[in-house]
Design a protein around this motif. Structure first.
Motif, PDB file in Angstrom:
ATOM      1  N   PRO A 195      18.695 -13.616 -12.638  1.00  0.00           N
ATOM      2  CA  PRO A 195      17.769 -14.458 -13.409  1.00  0.00           C
ATOM      3  C   PRO A 195      18.093 -14.438 -14.900  1.00  0.00           C
ATOM      4  O   PRO A 195      18.701 -13.491 -15.409  1.00  0.00           O
ATOM      5  N   THR A 196      17.687 -15.501 -15.579  1.00  0.00           N
ATOM      6  CA  THR A 196      17.807 -15.546 -17.028  1.00  0.00           C
ATOM      7  C   THR A 196      16.906 -14.489 -17.644  1.00  0.00           C
ATOM      8  O   THR A 196      15.758 -14.306 -17.228  1.00  0.00           O
ATOM      9  N   ARG A 197      17.394 -13.809 -18.663  1.00  0.00           N
ATOM     10  CA  ARG A 197      16.627 -12.732 -19.275  1.00  0.00           C
ATOM     11  C   ARG A 197      16.224 -13.143 -20.698  1.00  0.00           C
ATOM     12  O   ARG A 197      17.058 -13.569 -21.497  1.00  0.00           O
ATOM     13  N   LEU A 198      14.929 -13.004 -20.978  1.00  0.00           N
ATOM     14  CA  LEU A 198      14.398 -13.213 -22.326  1.00  0.00           C
ATOM     15  C   LEU A 198      14.126 -11.847 -22.939  1.00  0.00           C
ATOM     16  O   LEU A 198      13.344 -11.054 -22.391  1.00  0.00           O
ATOM     17  N   LEU A 199      14.764 -11.573 -24.047  1.00  0.00           N
ATOM     18  CA  LEU A 199      14.529 -10.315 -24.757  1.00  0.00           C
ATOM     19  C   LEU A 199      13.451 -10.543 -25.804  1.00  0.00           C
ATOM     20  O   LEU A 199      13.616 -11.377 -26.710  1.00  0.00           O
ATOM     21  N   VAL A 200      12.352  -9.806 -25.694  1.00  0.00           N
ATOM     22  CA  VAL A 200      11.263  -9.883 -26.660  1.00  0.00           C
ATOM     23  C   VAL A 200      11.325  -8.658 -27.559  1.00  0.00           C
ATOM     24  O   VAL A 200      11.133  -7.525 -27.096  1.00  0.00           O
ATOM     25  N   ALA A 201      11.634  -8.876 -28.817  1.00  0.00           N
ATOM     26  CA  ALA A 201      11.598  -7.796 -29.814  1.00  0.00           C
ATOM     27  C   ALA A 201      10.194  -7.792 -30.391  1.00  0.00           C
ATOM     28  O   ALA A 201       9.822  -8.680 -31.166  1.00  0.00           O
ATOM     29  N   ALA A 202       9.398  -6.809 -29.999  1.00  0.00           N
ATOM     30  CA  ALA A 202       7.961  -6.828 -30.247  1.00  0.00           C
ATOM     31  C   ALA A 202       7.556  -5.835 -31.324  1.00  0.00           C
ATOM     32  O   ALA A 202       8.365  -5.049 -31.825  1.00  0.00           O
ATOM     33  N   GLY A 203       6.257  -5.884 -31.647  1.00  0.00           N
ATOM     34  CA  GLY A 203       5.664  -4.902 -32.540  1.00  0.00           C
ATOM     35  C   GLY A 203       5.241  -3.674 -31.751  1.00  0.00           C
ATOM     36  O   GLY A 203       5.749  -3.424 -30.651  1.00  0.00           O
ATOM     37  N   PRO A 204       4.282  -2.900 -32.252  1.00  0.00           N
ATOM     38  CA  PRO A 204       3.832  -1.704 -31.551  1.00  0.00           C
ATOM     39  C   PRO A 204       3.269  -2.033 -30.168  1.00  0.00           C
ATOM     40  O   PRO A 204       2.629  -3.068 -29.971  1.00  0.00           O
ATOM     41  N   GLU A 205       3.489  -1.150 -29.218  1.00  0.00           N
ATOM     42  CA  GLU A 205       3.126  -1.414 -27.834  1.00  0.00           C
ATOM     43  C   GLU A 205       1.637  -1.652 -27.636  1.00  0.00           C
ATOM     44  O   GLU A 205       1.230  -2.436 -26.776  1.00  0.00           O
ATOM     45  N   HIS A 206       0.801  -0.947 -28.406  1.00  0.00           N
ATOM     46  CA  HIS A 206      -0.639  -1.060 -28.216  1.00  0.00           C
ATOM     47  C   HIS A 206      -1.309  -1.958 -29.256  1.00  0.00           C
ATOM     48  O   HIS A 206      -2.534  -2.019 -29.316  1.00  0.00           O
ATOM     49  N   GLY A 257      19.484 -14.167 -22.287  1.00  0.00           N
ATOM     50  CA  GLY A 257      19.499 -15.623 -22.351  1.00  0.00           C
ATOM     51  C   GLY A 257      18.943 -16.143 -23.655  1.00  0.00           C
ATOM     52  O   GLY A 257      19.319 -17.219 -24.127  1.00  0.00           O
ATOM     53  N   ALA A 258      18.028 -15.380 -24.271  1.00  0.00           N
ATOM     54  CA  ALA A 258      17.421 -15.747 -25.552  1.00  0.00           C
ATOM     55  C   ALA A 258      16.719 -14.522 -26.115  1.00  0.00           C
ATOM     56  O   ALA A 258      16.443 -13.560 -25.388  1.00  0.00           O
ATOM     57  N   ILE A 259      16.455 -14.574 -27.412  1.00  0.00           N
ATOM     58  CA  ILE A 259      15.722 -13.496 -28.077  1.00  0.00           C
ATOM     59  C   ILE A 259      14.507 -14.092 -28.783  1.00  0.00           C
ATOM     60  O   ILE A 259      14.609 -15.098 -29.484  1.00  0.00           O
ATOM     61  N   PHE A 260      13.369 -13.457 -28.583  1.00  0.00           N
ATOM     62  CA  PHE A 260      12.137 -13.832 -29.278  1.00  0.00           C
ATOM     63  C   PHE A 260      11.743 -12.684 -30.195  1.00  0.00           C
ATOM     64  O   PHE A 260      11.467 -11.580 -29.751  1.00  0.00           O
ATOM     65  N   GLY A 261      11.730 -12.962 -31.520  1.00  0.00           N
ATOM     66  CA  GLY A 261      11.288 -11.969 -32.494  1.00  0.00           C
ATOM     67  C   GLY A 261       9.843 -12.236 -32.874  1.00  0.00           C
ATOM     68  O   GLY A 261       9.496 -13.345 -33.271  1.00  0.00           O
TER      69      GLY A 261
END
Length: 342
Positions: A195-206, A257-261
């Motif tokens: 499957p296509t993978r979207l990498l989410v570069a996120a803030g703090p987990e909580h 497949g893409a990166i979301f910041g």
């Protein structure tokens, strides 16, 4: 008189040979003093370099013209827009802004609040260091028990009963996913086993903001059925950790497949990681929340869900002034929705 000592009313009185009361009246209530006397006192004050204590004057007249702005994100360009708006509109209403950069430190944030309470500030615009549910600083009760008006901006203290101006974070995540489905993943054909993978570069987990933005992405992707897998890198809202984490991901799993910041600084960190690994911006789709200034200089295009930081700051200041004028107003939340810029 020593140059490093503040000139007082007593110094001016000694220079003109008058009482402190007469000098104080001439400088603060000039209509109560004869013109000749007032001119003499004003000349002496100017010669000595006397500067009136606006803070003390505000206390004396039970009216503070000071507003505090407490934030952990001065280095974030989005916050710079909000700070500019608050400062500009505060001046129009004859208020001064005292800015505190807490640099993500809880003790600095607590000190800033205590300082503003001791100064008897008229109001506080607060963007706390964390919006996680377990962050419950002691100063919340101090603020509730004080007369100071409080408006939270962007980040909010969990279950704290203050007015606020926030972003529509779920909608922003939905915009990101909709764009990717239309412009990126629709053009990708992959077998079910890959499957296509979207990498989410996120803030703090909580963080509530992080969770809401991720939820917006996930619910929109889920509506289209299987095909896109989401990998989440939890971090903070700054550049360096995002750069290192995205770089480590690429080294381990290869290109997604893409990166979301999730914000400007995170996305810039991801772009740095791509550059370090020889990945050209036109070969890997990147999308961000909030505008990335000046990238067009380098012919780099990154779609962004853009929020009007200036408008958010202006609304926060307006909301605060309303509460200063009428402390009995019910608490209010204003939500600012962004716009997708491709």
């Amino acid at each position: 008189m020593p140059k490093n000592r503040r000139v007082t009313i007593a110094d001016v009185a000694a220079r003109v040979g008058m009482t402190n009361i007469t000098v104080s009246r001439a400088l603060n209530r000039p209509e109560m003093v004869k013109a000749e006397t007032r001119s003499k006192i004003e000349a002496a004050a100017s010669e000595l370099g006397y500067v009136p204590n606006a803070f003390a004057r505000g206390l004396k007249h039970s009216e503070s013209r000071l507003i505090g702005f407490v934030t952990a994100s001065v280095d974030n360009p989005f916050y710079a827009e909000m700070i500019k708006a608050v400062s500009r509109h505060a001046k129009q209403h004859n208020y001064a802004i005292l800015l505190f950069d807490t640099d993500g430190e809880a003790w600095l944030e607590a000190n800033a609040i205590e300082t503003l309470l001791s100064y008897q500030a008229a109001g506080i615009i607060l963007s706390p260091i964390s919006d996680e549910p377990d962050y419950r600083p002691d100063y919340i009760d101090r603020l509730h028990n004080s007369d100071v008006a409080v408006v939270q901006l962007d980040r909010t203290l969990y279950n704290a009963d203050f007015s606020s101006v926030v972003l529509d974070n779920v909608w922003a995540g939905q915009c990101v996913a909709a764009h990717l489905l239309k412009r990126v993943f629709a053009e990708t054909t992959v077998p079910a086993e890959a499957p296509t993978r979207l990498l989410v570069a996120a803030g703090p987990e909580h963080s509530i903001i992080s969770r809401e933005r991720l939820a917006g992405v996930q619910t929109t992707l889920a509506e289209t059925g299987p095909g896109v897998e989401v990998d989440v890198l939890w971090g903070d809202y700054t550049l360096e950790p995002a750069r290192d984490d995205v770089g480590a991901y690429i080294e381990t799993y290869g290109m997604p497949g893409a990166i979301f910041g999730m914000n400007q600084l995170i996305t810039l960190g991801a772009l740095q990681a791509m550059k370090a690994h020889g990945i050209a911006p036109d070969t890997l789709s990147v999308i961000s929340i909030d505008r990335l200034p000046y990238l067009d200089i380098f012919d780099i295009r990154v779609p962004c869900v853009v929020h009007d930081g200036f408008h958010a700051g202006q609304r926060a200041l307006e909301l605060l002034l309303e509460r200063i004028a009428d402390p009995e107003l019910p608490q209010q939340t204003i939500t600012v929705r962004g716009e997708l810029i491709e």
